[in-house]
Design an enzyme around this catalytic site. Sequence first.
Site, PDB file in Angstrom:
ATOM      1  N   ASP A 189      -7.265  -5.016   7.909  1.00 60.58           N
ATOM      2  CA  ASP A 189      -7.944  -5.919   6.985  1.00 60.58           C
ATOM      3  C   ASP A 189      -8.738  -6.977   7.737  1.00 60.58           C
ATOM      4  O   ASP A 189      -9.843  -7.338   7.324  1.00 60.58           O
ATOM      5  CB  ASP A 189      -6.933  -6.596   6.049  1.00 60.58           C
ATOM      6  CG  ASP A 189      -6.657  -5.732   4.830  1.00 60.58           C
ATOM      7  OD1 ASP A 189      -7.614  -5.100   4.321  1.00 60.58           O
ATOM      8  OD2 ASP A 189      -5.497  -5.678   4.390  1.00 60.58           O
TER       9      ASP A 189
ATOM     10  N   ARG B 126       7.518  -5.325   2.880  1.00 62.82           N
ATOM     11  CA  ARG B 126       6.245  -5.976   2.573  1.00 62.82           C
ATOM     12  C   ARG B 126       6.050  -5.876   1.072  1.00 62.82           C
ATOM     13  O   ARG B 126       5.945  -4.778   0.515  1.00 62.82           O
ATOM     14  CB  ARG B 126       5.066  -5.325   3.284  1.00 62.82           C
ATOM     15  CG  ARG B 126       3.751  -6.001   2.784  1.00 62.82           C
ATOM     16  CD  ARG B 126       2.560  -5.729   3.629  1.00 62.82           C
ATOM     17  NE  ARG B 126       2.047  -4.391   3.502  1.00 62.82           N
ATOM     18  CZ  ARG B 126       0.932  -3.977   4.099  1.00 62.82           C
ATOM     19  NH1 ARG B 126       0.237  -4.813   4.857  1.00 62.82           N
ATOM     20  NH2 ARG B 126       0.523  -2.736   3.958  1.00 62.82           N
TER      21      ARG B 126
ATOM     22  N   GLU C 146      -4.719 -12.065   7.728  1.00 62.12           N
ATOM     23  CA  GLU C 146      -5.585 -10.885   7.814  1.00 62.12           C
ATOM     24  C   GLU C 146      -6.958 -11.127   7.201  1.00 62.12           C
ATOM     25  O   GLU C 146      -7.635 -10.174   6.822  1.00 62.12           O
ATOM     26  CB  GLU C 146      -4.901  -9.651   7.200  1.00 62.12           C
ATOM     27  CG  GLU C 146      -4.209  -9.859   5.867  1.00 62.12           C
ATOM     28  CD  GLU C 146      -3.393  -8.656   5.394  1.00 62.12           C
ATOM     29  OE1 GLU C 146      -3.449  -7.586   6.006  1.00 62.12           O
ATOM     30  OE2 GLU C 146      -2.694  -8.812   4.369  1.00 62.12           O
TER      31      GLU C 146
ATOM     32  N   HIS D  92       0.824  -1.214   0.000  1.00 60.33           N
ATOM     33  CA  HIS D  92       0.000   0.000   0.000  1.00 60.33           C
ATOM     34  C   HIS D  92       0.857   1.261   0.000  1.00 60.33           C
ATOM     35  O   HIS D  92       0.350   2.354  -0.207  1.00 60.33           O
ATOM     36  CB  HIS D  92      -0.912   0.016   1.225  1.00 60.33           C
ATOM     37  CG  HIS D  92      -1.934  -1.075   1.214  1.00 60.33           C
ATOM     38  ND1 HIS D  92      -2.905  -1.182   0.250  1.00 60.33           N
ATOM     39  CD2 HIS D  92      -2.111  -2.140   2.034  1.00 60.33           C
ATOM     40  CE1 HIS D  92      -3.661  -2.253   0.484  1.00 60.33           C
ATOM     41  NE2 HIS D  92      -3.187  -2.857   1.560  1.00 60.33           N
TER      42      HIS D  92
HETATM   43  C1  3PY Z   1      -3.633  -4.235   7.818  1.00 56.00           C
HETATM   44  O1  3PY Z   1      -3.851  -3.790   8.959  1.00 56.00           O
HETATM   45  O2  3PY Z   1      -4.434  -4.904   7.178  1.00 56.00           O
HETATM   46  C2  3PY Z   1      -2.353  -3.981   7.187  1.00 56.00           C
HETATM   47  O3  3PY Z   1      -2.012  -4.680   6.253  1.00 56.00           O
HETATM   48  C3  3PY Z   1      -1.548  -2.838   7.693  1.00 56.00           C
HETATM   49  O4  3PY Z   1      -0.744  -2.304   6.734  1.00 56.00           O
HETATM   50 MG    MG Z   2      -3.606  -5.556   5.220  1.00 51.51          MG
END
Ligand code: 3PY
Ligand code: MG
Length: 239
Positions: free
Chosen positions: A156, A60, A130, A35
């Site tokens: 997420d 990442r 996530e 992101h």
């Molecule tokens: C999330 O909290 O989903 C993330 O990937 C943070 O960057």
């Molecule tokens: Mg995320």
Amino acid sequence: MAGSTRGGWAVLGSPEVASALATSGLDWVCLDAQHGLFDRAALHATLRSRRPGWADVLVRVSALDEAAIGFALDAGASTVIVPMVETREQAERAARAVHYPPRGARSWGPVAPLWGATATAAGRCWIMVETPAALARLDELLSTPGVDGVFVGPFDLALALGVELDELLADRHDDAPLARIARVAHDHALAVGAFAGTPARGELLRAAGFDHVAIATDAGLLDAGIRSVVGSRAPRQGY
Ligand code: 3PY
Ligand code: MG
């Protein structure tokens, strides 16, 4: 990474800003190519500007992509964080991409020696949990050979579970999603990390069992700095 650590999260794509984080006393800095604004050129520029005394640098990657994973390690990242891993097959692919044969299938091609640095021979593979699908397969994912750590994206995860972030972070039931992830990961002797974005959320994640927590972002620190000096800006949404 041993014990409990504090990390910084770099999204701005700037080597200079990442350098400020990496020399601030934080234990590690993650360059966010999912992101954040770290494209290949910015990753290279940042990793090649590393100096003795910098904190550990993680990347990442934008997705589960063998080329992106190899690129980050070739340029000197110690650890790759792979987002949105949901199946055993994806976890295996991530691990294979990080490790050289015979453990994996990473292609040889270090570029860090071009600027006098050491390439990462033994990179670490952290997979992100996530989503509910990943939660449902925790044991399968976290027992994957070659996976060295788990990293949770609470934003997420909260979105996908349909709960408020604060509710997810504050849930102290034994079987609460965050506590369960941390417990299963510890059972598998993995590194256990999470994105917090603020020190307050970092404390909640620590209380849930997370050892490696990204407590601030470069964008958030810039914003806080502007507000503390100029006092004129509304708190920003997002990173
Ligand atoms: C999330 O909290 O989903 C993330 O990937 C943070 O960057
Ligand atoms: Mg995320």
